[in-house]
Write a protein that holds these residues in place. Sequence first.
Motif, PDB file in Angstrom:
ATOM      1  N   LYS A  75      42.573  45.454  32.122  1.00  0.00           N
ATOM      2  CA  LYS A  75      43.056  44.310  32.898  1.00  0.00           C
ATOM      3  C   LYS A  75      44.165  44.711  33.873  1.00  0.00           C
ATOM      4  O   LYS A  75      44.284  44.137  34.957  1.00  0.00           O
ATOM      5  CB  LYS A  75      43.572  43.224  31.950  1.00  0.00           C
ATOM      6  N   VAL A  94      40.683  45.940  38.028  1.00  0.00           N
ATOM      7  CA  VAL A  94      40.115  44.640  38.374  1.00  0.00           C
ATOM      8  C   VAL A  94      39.721  44.686  39.843  1.00  0.00           C
ATOM      9  O   VAL A  94      40.567  44.927  40.712  1.00  0.00           O
ATOM     10  CB  VAL A  94      41.109  43.496  38.110  1.00  0.00           C
ATOM     11  N   VAL A 145      34.882  37.951  29.908  1.00  0.00           N
ATOM     12  CA  VAL A 145      35.483  38.835  30.914  1.00  0.00           C
ATOM     13  C   VAL A 145      34.355  39.690  31.490  1.00  0.00           C
ATOM     14  O   VAL A 145      33.935  40.663  30.860  1.00  0.00           O
ATOM     15  CB  VAL A 145      36.584  39.721  30.307  1.00  0.00           C
TER      16      VAL A 145
END
Length: 505
Positions: A271, A275, A317
């Motif tokens: 994360k 990204v 996700v």
Amino acid sequence: ELVEAMNMVKSFRVSDLQTLLASMGRSKSGLKQDLVGRALRLVQTEYSPELLKNVRQLYESRFPKATGWLAARRPDGIPVAYSSLSSSPTTTSQSADYLNGISKPLLTPGAEVKLVPLPFYQTLETLLPPTELIAHNNEKLQDSQCIFDLTPNQADQIRNASEIRPGSRSIQVVLRICYSDSIGVQEDQYPPNIAVKVNQSYCHVPGYYPSNKPGVEPRRPCRPINITPWLHLSSVTNRVTITWGNFGKRYSVAVYLVRVFTAADLFNQLKLCSVENPDRCRERIQDKLRFDPESEIATTGLRVSLICPLVKMRLGVPCRVLTCAHLQCFDAVFFLQMNEKKPTWTCPVCDKPAPFELLTIDGLLSEILKETNEDIEEIEYLTDGSWQPIRDEKDKERERERSSTPEYSVVDICIPEANGHSPAHSSTSLTGRPGNGSMGMTGVTAAPTAAPGGGVVVDLTLDDSSEEEEGGGAGGESEDTEDSADSPTPKRGRYNYDKDLVTAY
């Protein structure tokens, strides 16, 4: 230089081709002829100084100019050229040239073995460099020993480490075994009949995974072996004995002090560091959907499922691999958890390698998941980079049926005012009996007539043939005659109603 590089590639072995393709982010699976063709196309289409350097390094390691490297590959040169494990316990006291039970490493660049980095393990210190297991006789089972000491600082690191799960700390000493191949990086590979004894106690070695497919042998997951619980966290020397099967292949062993990560740790790294920007995602979609004049088929949209192919649930996700050509994503959390238990690092969409360093979170699809309802399971990307939800076929069918069904008003046929006729079961209905002053209707079938309310009047009176089947026709009856008790009862319908005119709509 291009021709020279192509000639070098043609002389490569399978391991060389796989190393070259993996270093450039290409798939290394397939037969040798497929690998050669893929490597030649790579050299022709993406020729660069970096690629040429990799090709030359592989070629020079395959065909070295120095004769000393060839001597090091001979069996009689192994004790000199390699840092090998000794299976004789008296070796440590024979000469000052031995350290920790092994000979001092006199490695040449071509003989150095490199182990592949693992995402869940961060190497802090090397306690024993990759060292080859040497067979000293013709027995199938061999025993090889190595010894090493832990410094006070290393012992304190292990003691003070936090627990990531019951019985497992974040700082560990692990044993890794691989093939003794000096070309490229090597993955963990156990020899047959392996057993590891640490300070006279056998430690746990991962077992075989059961196979659900018929005819497929169970596979053993090769991963670092945690030997921390059996070590002396003091100045006492630690001794490791490895029992292995000698069936012609060469193996090397190494010991490292490592930091162990969990799936949650890797997810946090993902994360923070990987990204993909939504605008970059839109540009990639537009590139895929850009019109190609040479193509006979024009693609106007690309469908992407919002269901994870791993667990068949809605994506949480969305994650994918940078080197994959598809836009379909998988759930990052489930992918990392599955590889923590059973490391395969394979893309669940196209089955190509999916190393952790090439994973990225799709920023555009993350926004789409927040904007869509839970019942939306698929979307379509358009040529301008926009998207639209795709409803389920069942929902479309329901709407299609709803739009094609005409609307009719409901009429109660039991109300005389609704259709202008008496209901069939009403006492005011015509009975067709001669004694009521009306013409007898027995044995007569009337044609349908239009009713004032728009319906059709149908005579359901039985005809003569039906009466004969029922036992013959019935004579007229009169309520005033004396023999009315002997006369047959009036005919009634099959469903116990008086024969009469019924209005059908």
